[in-house]
Design a protein around this motif. Structure first.
Motif, PDB file in Angstrom:
ATOM      1  N   PHE A 427       9.263  54.514  50.803  1.00  0.00           N
ATOM      2  CA  PHE A 427       9.850  53.354  50.148  1.00  0.00           C
ATOM      3  C   PHE A 427       8.775  52.651  49.329  1.00  0.00           C
ATOM      4  O   PHE A 427       7.612  52.592  49.724  1.00  0.00           O
ATOM      5  N   HIS A 428       9.186  52.089  48.186  1.00  0.00           N
ATOM      6  CA  HIS A 428       8.254  51.414  47.291  1.00  0.00           C
ATOM      7  C   HIS A 428       8.613  49.930  47.230  1.00  0.00           C
ATOM      8  O   HIS A 428       9.614  49.554  46.616  1.00  0.00           O
ATOM      9  N   PRO A 429       7.812  49.084  47.876  1.00  0.00           N
ATOM     10  CA  PRO A 429       8.146  47.654  47.965  1.00  0.00           C
ATOM     11  C   PRO A 429       8.147  46.966  46.607  1.00  0.00           C
ATOM     12  O   PRO A 429       7.699  47.505  45.587  1.00  0.00           O
ATOM     13  N   LEU A 430       8.613  45.730  46.621  1.00  0.00           N
ATOM     14  CA  LEU A 430       8.650  44.906  45.421  1.00  0.00           C
ATOM     15  C   LEU A 430       7.250  44.759  44.838  1.00  0.00           C
ATOM     16  O   LEU A 430       6.280  44.524  45.566  1.00  0.00           O
ATOM     17  N   ALA A 431       7.160  44.882  43.512  1.00  0.00           N
ATOM     18  CA  ALA A 431       5.873  44.784  42.837  1.00  0.00           C
ATOM     19  C   ALA A 431       6.083  44.232  41.432  1.00  0.00           C
ATOM     20  O   ALA A 431       7.197  44.242  40.895  1.00  0.00           O
ATOM     21  N   GLY A 432       4.998  43.753  40.844  1.00  0.00           N
ATOM     22  CA  GLY A 432       5.098  43.193  39.504  1.00  0.00           C
ATOM     23  C   GLY A 432       5.830  41.861  39.537  1.00  0.00           C
ATOM     24  O   GLY A 432       5.624  41.036  40.420  1.00  0.00           O
ATOM     25  N   THR A 433       6.724  41.651  38.577  1.00  0.00           N
ATOM     26  CA  THR A 433       7.497  40.407  38.487  1.00  0.00           C
ATOM     27  C   THR A 433       8.977  40.715  38.666  1.00  0.00           C
ATOM     28  O   THR A 433       9.537  41.554  37.957  1.00  0.00           O
ATOM     29  N   ILE A 434       9.587  40.027  39.612  1.00  0.00           N
ATOM     30  CA  ILE A 434      11.030  40.127  39.840  1.00  0.00           C
ATOM     31  C   ILE A 434      11.658  38.878  39.241  1.00  0.00           C
ATOM     32  O   ILE A 434      11.368  37.755  39.672  1.00  0.00           O
ATOM     33  N   THR A 435      12.515  39.064  38.249  1.00  0.00           N
ATOM     34  CA  THR A 435      13.122  37.951  37.521  1.00  0.00           C
ATOM     35  C   THR A 435      14.573  37.792  37.954  1.00  0.00           C
ATOM     36  O   THR A 435      15.373  38.721  37.832  1.00  0.00           O
ATOM     37  N   VAL A 436      14.901  36.607  38.456  1.00  0.00           N
ATOM     38  CA  VAL A 436      16.272  36.296  38.881  1.00  0.00           C
ATOM     39  C   VAL A 436      16.675  35.045  38.109  1.00  0.00           C
ATOM     40  O   VAL A 436      16.308  33.927  38.470  1.00  0.00           O
ATOM     41  N   ALA A 457      22.875  32.009  50.254  1.00  0.00           N
ATOM     42  CA  ALA A 457      23.501  32.527  49.035  1.00  0.00           C
ATOM     43  C   ALA A 457      22.535  33.400  48.253  1.00  0.00           C
ATOM     44  O   ALA A 457      22.919  34.418  47.681  1.00  0.00           O
ATOM     45  N   LEU A 458      21.239  33.010  48.226  1.00  0.00           N
ATOM     46  CA  LEU A 458      20.216  33.801  47.538  1.00  0.00           C
ATOM     47  C   LEU A 458      19.062  33.984  48.519  1.00  0.00           C
ATOM     48  O   LEU A 458      18.482  33.008  48.994  1.00  0.00           O
ATOM     49  N   ARG A 459      18.740  35.237  48.825  1.00  0.00           N
ATOM     50  CA  ARG A 459      17.809  35.553  49.902  1.00  0.00           C
ATOM     51  C   ARG A 459      16.611  36.340  49.381  1.00  0.00           C
ATOM     52  O   ARG A 459      16.783  37.320  48.646  1.00  0.00           O
ATOM     53  N   VAL A 460      15.410  35.926  49.772  1.00  0.00           N
ATOM     54  CA  VAL A 460      14.194  36.709  49.560  1.00  0.00           C
ATOM     55  C   VAL A 460      13.706  37.118  50.941  1.00  0.00           C
ATOM     56  O   VAL A 460      13.420  36.262  51.782  1.00  0.00           O
ATOM     57  N   ASP A 461      13.574  38.438  51.186  1.00  0.00           N
ATOM     58  CA  ASP A 461      13.460  38.951  52.543  1.00  0.00           C
ATOM     59  C   ASP A 461      12.290  39.938  52.657  1.00  0.00           C
ATOM     60  O   ASP A 461      12.301  41.015  52.055  1.00  0.00           O
ATOM     61  N   SER A 462      11.309  39.582  53.464  1.00  0.00           N
ATOM     62  CA  SER A 462      10.178  40.486  53.745  1.00  0.00           C
ATOM     63  C   SER A 462      10.501  41.346  54.961  1.00  0.00           C
ATOM     64  O   SER A 462       9.709  41.430  55.902  1.00  0.00           O
ATOM     65  N   TYR A 463      11.606  42.014  54.921  1.00  0.00           N
ATOM     66  CA  TYR A 463      12.172  42.683  56.100  1.00  0.00           C
ATOM     67  C   TYR A 463      11.192  43.662  56.738  1.00  0.00           C
ATOM     68  O   TYR A 463      10.919  43.606  57.937  1.00  0.00           O
ATOM     69  N   ASP A 464      10.662  44.599  55.976  1.00  0.00           N
ATOM     70  CA  ASP A 464       9.777  45.634  56.513  1.00  0.00           C
ATOM     71  C   ASP A 464       8.345  45.537  56.012  1.00  0.00           C
ATOM     72  O   ASP A 464       7.480  46.305  56.462  1.00  0.00           O
ATOM     73  N   SER A 465       8.068  44.636  55.070  1.00  0.00           N
ATOM     74  CA  SER A 465       6.703  44.452  54.570  1.00  0.00           C
ATOM     75  C   SER A 465       6.646  43.150  53.791  1.00  0.00           C
ATOM     76  O   SER A 465       7.676  42.610  53.361  1.00  0.00           O
ATOM     77  N   ALA A 466       5.440  42.647  53.618  1.00  0.00           N
ATOM     78  CA  ALA A 466       5.247  41.378  52.924  1.00  0.00           C
ATOM     79  C   ALA A 466       5.772  41.436  51.497  1.00  0.00           C
ATOM     80  O   ALA A 466       5.660  42.464  50.817  1.00  0.00           O
ATOM     81  N   VAL A 467       6.312  40.327  51.035  1.00  0.00           N
ATOM     82  CA  VAL A 467       6.687  40.186  49.629  1.00  0.00           C
ATOM     83  C   VAL A 467       5.464  39.658  48.888  1.00  0.00           C
ATOM     84  O   VAL A 467       5.086  38.483  49.037  1.00  0.00           O
ATOM     85  N   ASN A 468       4.832  40.518  48.113  1.00  0.00           N
ATOM     86  CA  ASN A 468       3.649  40.152  47.336  1.00  0.00           C
ATOM     87  C   ASN A 468       3.920  40.105  45.840  1.00  0.00           C
ATOM     88  O   ASN A 468       3.066  39.648  45.073  1.00  0.00           O
ATOM     89  N   ALA A 469       5.066  40.609  45.414  1.00  0.00           N
ATOM     90  CA  ALA A 469       5.435  40.502  44.005  1.00  0.00           C
ATOM     91  C   ALA A 469       5.639  39.035  43.641  1.00  0.00           C
ATOM     92  O   ALA A 469       5.858  38.178  44.504  1.00  0.00           O
ATOM     93  N   THR A 470       5.576  38.732  42.361  1.00  0.00           N
ATOM     94  CA  THR A 470       5.958  37.405  41.887  1.00  0.00           C
ATOM     95  C   THR A 470       7.468  37.372  41.714  1.00  0.00           C
ATOM     96  O   THR A 470       8.031  38.184  40.977  1.00  0.00           O
ATOM     97  N   VAL A 471       8.133  36.459  42.421  1.00  0.00           N
ATOM     98  CA  VAL A 471       9.588  36.332  42.351  1.00  0.00           C
ATOM     99  C   VAL A 471       9.914  35.015  41.664  1.00  0.00           C
ATOM    100  O   VAL A 471       9.708  33.934  42.230  1.00  0.00           O
ATOM    101  N   ASN A 472      10.415  35.097  40.440  1.00  0.00           N
ATOM    102  CA  ASN A 472      10.774  33.915  39.652  1.00  0.00           C
ATOM    103  C   ASN A 472      12.281  33.755  39.639  1.00  0.00           C
ATOM    104  O   ASN A 472      13.003  34.601  39.085  1.00  0.00           O
ATOM    105  N   ILE A 473      12.772  32.673  40.249  1.00  0.00           N
ATOM    106  CA  ILE A 473      14.201  32.386  40.347  1.00  0.00           C
ATOM    107  C   ILE A 473      14.465  31.158  39.495  1.00  0.00           C
ATOM    108  O   ILE A 473      14.000  30.056  39.800  1.00  0.00           O
ATOM    109  N   THR A 474      15.200  31.326  38.408  1.00  0.00           N
ATOM    110  CA  THR A 474      15.373  30.244  37.441  1.00  0.00           C
ATOM    111  C   THR A 474      16.839  30.061  37.077  1.00  0.00           C
ATOM    112  O   THR A 474      17.644  30.990  37.120  1.00  0.00           O
TER     113      THR A 474
END
Length: 724
Positions: A427-436, A457-474
């Motif tokens: 599995f390849h975890p979240l990386a780079g920039t996630i734009t929501v 309603a809107l979930r950011v989940d480090s279920y199996d590994s840390a979330v290290n990507a940049t997550v921008n929710i706008t």
């Protein structure tokens, strides 16, 4: 195939089910709150509960496993045979699609009337594709109650005309009607190869599989033409590359196949457009490729203008699908995902699609084997995924989720999930920039029975590994979430951090519990987030496990309406606890847990809060007094209790002697209204109302029946509790 419920389970304090607030009646596909959200659609939807008729409204309800909880707006209208719903056409239309449910194992038809005249054609209804069981998915229950049925009316109706549907021979619960002006059937493109010329049978009687294969082989570099008609394909197509498959429009060219294309790879340049593929998938078998597309269409391909229904998955995409475009399609009634980019997706655009009644994530990216990269879900309208999320991004690099409209998620999912839940390796975890960006979520979020705990309603989940990507929710709009608006969680229970989350520009209205539900170590910045009508508190900040570290919420400025913090991490805020006061027109008892001192046969306590006026609780016979109790889930100021018996004239008039008691803790009860005789008469609806003094505060309401002139037992078909 996967579900968002697999993996380790978190154990959290229980929280009761919540009753939803009533929704707007005419479905606005792009709410004014964010005008760009959702797909551009050729139809307008109208909710059955906004129409006229003589059926029985059910809901609203968010309780997993109930019919109303899977309905659009959490409400629908139940029709007994001979009853009808009459819609006012919202636009010029000559085509109708109807979302409905019938009891398990039954089939029948709906008669259709236009301005009082019955049409020769009817709408078939069946439970064949409903009531799906997925026992291997922890926490799932029987679900997928609704289905869709469609027809060309054979005439054009104008805005304001009356279109009615009437149950004939079977009970039908009507949810929502889509009114559309169908485009005329297209004509054969010059130089194309017709499947009929290769031997396909447009009557649907013969097997057209080989004719389709022959036409594809003959049209390499060109177009395969699927004329108007019904075609039956009995085995999947493969070797599809460098070709266009084109129909006359999905109302006219219909392929009946549970497996249309199944191929692990393709050279690409495949164009599929303008026909329907309708399957016969009645259960979810994850080892079977019962999908419209299973595998790869190859680079530079597209899918547009399709109607996909009764399949396991619309598109389950593996292999090389670089720069694929999936747009302007309808994906309905799948037993699993609507579309899943299952790794290796680069530059894929999924946009302006309509998805309803999925049995897992409606749209998903799952970075298994290779990361999905630079791909997006944009301007899609998603309604009623009944087992997981509206949109889920499981890993991947530089992913965008923009301008989608998602409503009525159910059971085990959020409106949008940004997650490192891996399901399988590699599995390849979240990386780079996630734009929501620019998404609108309505009645999204649900109780997760595995966690005994709600999902936002809107979930950011480090279920199996840390979330290290940049997550921008706008630019997010969240309305009527039954629980929280934003959830930051380590869902696998391992305490992995959630970092680098930025929430900028959000409007939150009428959230059931809190605005921010923080349950992991990590950090997020919130800017310009405004909230009104917050159910309990602004923030719940209680990492799980408790020793995993703290979560830092940074106020970046411009926030309002959610400054308070829930103080007790040993318990969950209940929906609606604190301010505001509940909607006075909301039935506080609908769908809530009910008990009784005794019941007769199948006439159990829950029948009095199920929204069905024809079902009822009946106590043990010849054993007065008998008590019936409902837990409202939180303390409310109650002013009125409405007691009902079935409206049928077969229920002769009777008087029941009833006392009303109340409690805030479920143990100590006081009398709120002393024993009094209440008259139930079918001539006046078999209804009695009990007015309570001064907005009596109670959580547990108990009705004690000491006499009944019509039967030697206590009897209620519905007990409704109101704050007005």
């Amino acid at each position: 195939m996967h579900s968002s419920t697999s993996g380790r389970l978190r154990r959290m304090p229980a929280i009761g089910a919540v009753v939803a607030l009533a929704a707007g009646m005419l479905v606005t596909l792009a709410p004014a709150a964010h005008a760009a959200a959702g797909a551009t659609l050729p139809f307008t939807s109208v909710e059955a509960e906004s129409a006229s008729g003589n059926g029985t409204r059910i809901g609203p309800d968010h309780t997993q496993g109930t019919l109303a909880s899977e309905a659009s707006g959490r409400q629908a209208v139940r029709l007994a045979p001979g009853q009808r719903v009459e819609f006012t056409a919202p636009r010029t239309a000559d085509a109708l699609n109807l979302a409905y449910s019938v009891p398990d194992g039954q089939s029948g038809a709906l008669a259709v009337y236009v301005n009082g005249t019955r049409l020769a054609k009817s709408l078939p209804v069946t439970a064949k594709y409903s009531y799906v069981d997925t026992g291997w998915i922890t926490g799932s229950r029987t679900h997928h109650f609704f289905d869709n049925t469609r027809m060309l009316l054979g005439r054009t109706v104008q805005a304001g005309d009356k279109v009615a549907v009437e149950a004939t021979g079977v009970q039908v619960t009507v949810d929502v009607a889509d009114f559309e002006l169908a485009a005329p059937a297209a004509t054969q493109p010059a130089g194309s190869v017709s499947v009929v010329a290769k031997g396909a049978d447009p009557s649907g009687n013969g097997d057209s599989t080989q004719a389709f294969r022959d036409a594809i082989a003959a049209a390499q570099g060109g177009t395969v033409w699927i004329p108007p008609g019904d075609y039956r394909i009995t085995s999947s197509l493969n070797g599809v590359q460098n070709v266009t498959l084109q129909g006359a429009g999905h109302w006219y060219s219909v392929v009946h196949a549970s497996r249309f294309i199944d191929q692990p790879s393709s050279a690409g340049n495949v164009r599929i457009k303008d026909f329907a593929v309708i399957g016969e998938v009645t259960e979810r078998v994850d080892s079977s490729p019962d999908n419209f597309v299973n595998g790869s269409l190859g680079p530079g391909s597209s899918v547009s203008g399709m109607w996909l229904q009764h399949l396991k998955v619309g598109l389950w995409l593996t292999g090389n699908n670089d720069n694929l475009v999936v747009e302007n399609n309808r994906i309905l009634d799948t037993t699993a995902d609507g579309l899943n980019l299952n790794g290796n997706a680069r530059g894929v655009r999924v946009r302006h699609n309509f998805l309803r009644n999925q049995g897992d994530d409606a749209l998903a990216m799952w970075s298994l084997y290779a990361p999905d990269t630079d791909s997006s879900f944009e301007h899609n309208t998603i309604s009623q995924p009944n087992l997981a999320n509206g949109i889920a991004v499981y890993g991947g690099t530089d992913i965008a989720v923009r301008d989608n409209l998602i409503s009525d998620t159910n059971a085990l999912g959020s409106g949008i999930a940004i997650s490192n839940q891996k399901f399988l390796d590699p599995f390849h975890p979240l990386a780079g920039t996630i734009t929501v960006d620019g998404n609108t979520l309505v009645r999204a979020g649900a109780m997760n029975p595995n966690w005994n705990h709600p999902m936002g309603a809107l979930r950011v989940d480090s279920y199996d590994s840390a979330v290290n990507a940049t997550v921008n929710i706008t630019n997010t709009t969240i309305t009527d979430s039954p629980y929280s608006a934003f959830e930051l969680v380590s869902g696998g229970g391992q305490g992995y951090p959630v970092r680098n989350v930025n929430v900028t520009g959000a409007t939150v209205r009428n959230t059931g519990t809190v605005v921010v539900q923080a349950e992991a170590q990590g950090a997020a910045v919130f800017r310009n987030v405004t909230a009104t009508q917050v159910g309990a508190a602004g923030v719940y900040n209680c990492p799980f496990p408790a020793s995993s570290g703290s979560f830092t919420l940074t106020d970046g400025g411009g926030n309002s309406g959610w400054s308070s913090t829930w103080s007790d991490c040993s318990t969950w805020p209940r929906p609606g606890q604190g301010n505001p006061e509940p909607d006075p027109n909301r039935n506080l008892a609908g769908g809530r847990p009910a008990t009784a001192t005794g019941s007769q046969d199948v006439y159990t306590p829950g029948k009095a809060v199920d929204g069905d006026a024809n079902s009822y609780w009946e106590s043990a016979n010849n054993a007065f007094p008998q008590s019936w109790t409902v837990d409202l889930g939180a303390s409310y100021g109650v002013r009125r209790v409405v007691l009902k018996l079935p409206p049928s004239a077969a229920w002769g008039a009777r008087t029941q002697t009833v006392a009303v008691l109340g409690s805030t803790d479920g143990t100590h009860y006081t009398t709120v209204a002393g024993a009094q005789g209440y008259r139930f008469d079918p001539a006046t609806g078999n209804t009695a109302t009990v007015s309570l003094p001064g907005g009596t505060s109670l959580r547990h309401l108990r009705l004690t029946v000491s006499a009944n002139t019509g039967w030697p037992a206590g009897q209620f078909s519905e007990v409704e509790v109101y704050s007005s």
